[in-house]
Motif scaffolding. Structure first.
Motif, PDB file in Angstrom:
ATOM      1  N   ARG A  42       0.836  -1.204   0.000  1.00  0.00           N
ATOM      2  CA  ARG A  42       0.000   0.000   0.000  1.00  0.00           C
ATOM      3  C   ARG A  42       0.867   1.250   0.000  1.00  0.00           C
ATOM      4  N   ASN A  43       1.902   1.246   0.814  1.00  0.00           N
ATOM      5  CA  ASN A  43       2.785   2.409   0.887  1.00  0.00           C
ATOM      6  C   ASN A  43       3.601   2.585  -0.383  1.00  0.00           C
ATOM      7  N   ALA A  44       3.706   1.525  -1.187  1.00  0.00           N
ATOM      8  CA  ALA A  44       4.442   1.618  -2.445  1.00  0.00           C
ATOM      9  C   ALA A  44       3.571   2.146  -3.584  1.00  0.00           C
ATOM     10  N   ASP A  45       2.234   2.188  -3.382  1.00  0.00           N
ATOM     11  CA  ASP A  45       1.342   2.701  -4.418  1.00  0.00           C
ATOM     12  C   ASP A  45       1.631   4.180  -4.671  1.00  0.00           C
ATOM     13  N   PRO A  46       1.516   4.633  -5.930  1.00  0.00           N
ATOM     14  CA  PRO A  46       1.800   6.036  -6.236  1.00  0.00           C
ATOM     15  C   PRO A  46       0.762   6.982  -5.640  1.00  0.00           C
ATOM     16  N   VAL A  47       1.200   8.181  -5.322  1.00  0.00           N
ATOM     17  CA  VAL A  47       0.326   9.247  -4.836  1.00  0.00           C
ATOM     18  C   VAL A  47      -0.034  10.140  -6.016  1.00  0.00           C
ATOM     19  N   VAL A  48      -1.334  10.328  -6.263  1.00  0.00           N
ATOM     20  CA  VAL A  48      -1.782  11.130  -7.400  1.00  0.00           C
ATOM     21  C   VAL A  48      -2.846  12.122  -6.964  1.00  0.00           C
ATOM     22  N   ALA A  49      -3.051  13.136  -7.784  1.00  0.00           N
ATOM     23  CA  ALA A  49      -4.097  14.124  -7.518  1.00  0.00           C
ATOM     24  C   ALA A  49      -5.451  13.555  -7.949  1.00  0.00           C
ATOM     25  N   THR A  50      -6.459  13.700  -7.106  1.00  0.00           N
ATOM     26  CA  THR A  50      -7.812  13.279  -7.438  1.00  0.00           C
ATOM     27  C   THR A  50      -8.774  14.416  -7.106  1.00  0.00           C
ATOM     28  N   PHE A  51      -9.958  14.372  -7.710  1.00  0.00           N
ATOM     29  CA  PHE A  51     -10.975  15.380  -7.424  1.00  0.00           C
ATOM     30  C   PHE A  51     -11.638  15.051  -6.088  1.00  0.00           C
ATOM     31  N   SER A  52     -11.737  16.050  -5.233  1.00  0.00           N
ATOM     32  CA  SER A  52     -12.351  15.855  -3.922  1.00  0.00           C
ATOM     33  C   SER A  52     -13.856  16.101  -3.968  1.00  0.00           C
ATOM     34  N   ASP A  74      -1.811   0.076 -11.208  1.00  0.00           N
ATOM     35  CA  ASP A  74      -2.462  -0.301 -12.461  1.00  0.00           C
ATOM     36  C   ASP A  74      -3.747   0.484 -12.707  1.00  0.00           C
ATOM     37  N   ALA A  75      -4.170   1.312 -11.744  1.00  0.00           N
ATOM     38  CA  ALA A  75      -5.365   2.144 -11.927  1.00  0.00           C
ATOM     39  C   ALA A  75      -5.014   3.602 -12.212  1.00  0.00           C
ATOM     40  N   VAL A  76      -3.722   3.894 -12.308  1.00  0.00           N
ATOM     41  CA  VAL A  76      -3.276   5.277 -12.508  1.00  0.00           C
ATOM     42  C   VAL A  76      -2.914   5.500 -13.973  1.00  0.00           C
ATOM     43  N   PRO A  77      -3.577   6.449 -14.664  1.00  0.00           N
ATOM     44  CA  PRO A  77      -3.234   6.739 -16.064  1.00  0.00           C
ATOM     45  C   PRO A  77      -1.819   7.284 -16.188  1.00  0.00           C
ATOM     46  N   ASP A  78      -1.233   7.129 -17.380  1.00  0.00           N
ATOM     47  CA  ASP A  78       0.131   7.608 -17.602  1.00  0.00           C
ATOM     48  C   ASP A  78       0.245   9.119 -17.428  1.00  0.00           C
ATOM     49  N   ASN A  79      -0.849   9.852 -17.726  1.00  0.00           N
ATOM     50  CA  ASN A  79      -0.789  11.313 -17.664  1.00  0.00           C
ATOM     51  C   ASN A  79      -1.432  11.868 -16.389  1.00  0.00           C
ATOM     52  N   ALA A  80      -1.466  11.057 -15.333  1.00  0.00           N
ATOM     53  CA  ALA A  80      -2.013  11.514 -14.055  1.00  0.00           C
ATOM     54  C   ALA A  80      -1.102  12.578 -13.451  1.00  0.00           C
ATOM     55  N   LEU A  81      -1.706  13.566 -12.799  1.00  0.00           N
ATOM     56  CA  LEU A  81      -0.934  14.599 -12.116  1.00  0.00           C
ATOM     57  C   LEU A  81      -0.584  14.130 -10.709  1.00  0.00           C
ATOM     58  N   THR A  82       0.625  14.419 -10.285  1.00  0.00           N
ATOM     59  CA  THR A  82       1.092  13.959  -8.979  1.00  0.00           C
ATOM     60  C   THR A  82       1.263  15.112  -7.989  1.00  0.00           C
TER      61      THR A  82
END
Length: 209
Positions: A42-52, A74-82
């Motif tokens: 879980r801690n290795a999963d990437p951190v990304v911006a999401t709509f609140s 595997d649920a994060v798009p390549d162009n996701a903002l971090t």
């Protein structure tokens, strides 16, 4: 103290009670290991911006509209903002739901232009706001739709096409206005025509390129 003595007694004496205790200890150890492993992943999963919150097309994204969350890789798009700063202050091109990942192509900007022009040189296109003579058509327009821009001929009798293959970027963000992505060769003509002639759009023109 007595509980410790009882535990030691069970461990020293072979039999059913010791077997049960050993199995329980082993099961507990396995559960703990599984929990630690899941936490590590879980801690290795990437951190990304999401709509609140749910956000409408045309809105300027505020700091309170986005948040950072860990998501499965595997649920994060390549162009996701971090980073939240990359989204804050940008214009949203299409509606977003709460919890949705913020991507660069969801915001009005160069990445969105490159996506809409389908491999053509993005610098040969411009964003043009167009005030429509018939704003009732706006609910029929959606982000990414292909349209032609039409006006009337100089004699006011026949239709005249000003631009073809425009792409809708925003529809209705400002009352009666659509934001179109047009070829530079036609963008100036549309902007000039809007100063003196009523304009409308027709759905279904050829895509850019």
């Amino acid at each position: 103290m007595k509980a410790t003595e009882n535990l030691l007694h069970i461990l020293r004496e072979p039999g059913y009670r010791r077997s049960v205790l050993v199995r329980r200890v082993a099961a507990g150890a396995l559960l703990a290991a599984a929990g630690l492993n899941a936490l590590a992943h879980r801690n290795a999963d990437p951190v990304v911006a999401t709509f609140s919150r749910a956000t409408a097309a045309g809105e300027v994204v505020e700091a309170s509209d986005v948040e950072l969350r860990r998501m499965p890789a595997d649920a994060v798009p390549d162009n996701a903002l971090t980073e939240l700063d990359a989204a804050t202050g940008q214009i949203l091109a299409a509606p977003a739901s709460r919890g949705e990942v913020v991507t660069s192509t969801r915001l009005v900007g160069p990445d969105l232009v490159r996506e809409l022009v389908a491999g053509q040189p993005p610098e040969t296109y411009s964003l043009v706001p167009v005030a429509l003579a018939e704003p009732d058509i706006i609910p029929m327009l959606h982000h990414g739709a292909t349209v032609d821009v039409v006006t009337v001929s100089a004699d006011g009798v026949r239709p005249a096409t000003v631009a073809t293959g425009g792409r809708v970027v925003l529809a209705g963000a400002e009352e009666g206005t659509v934001m179109l992505l047009l070829r530079n060769s036609e963008a100036a003509s549309v902007a000039a025509a809007s100063l003196s002639s009523p304009l409308t759009v027709v759905l279904g023109g050829p895509a850019p390129g």
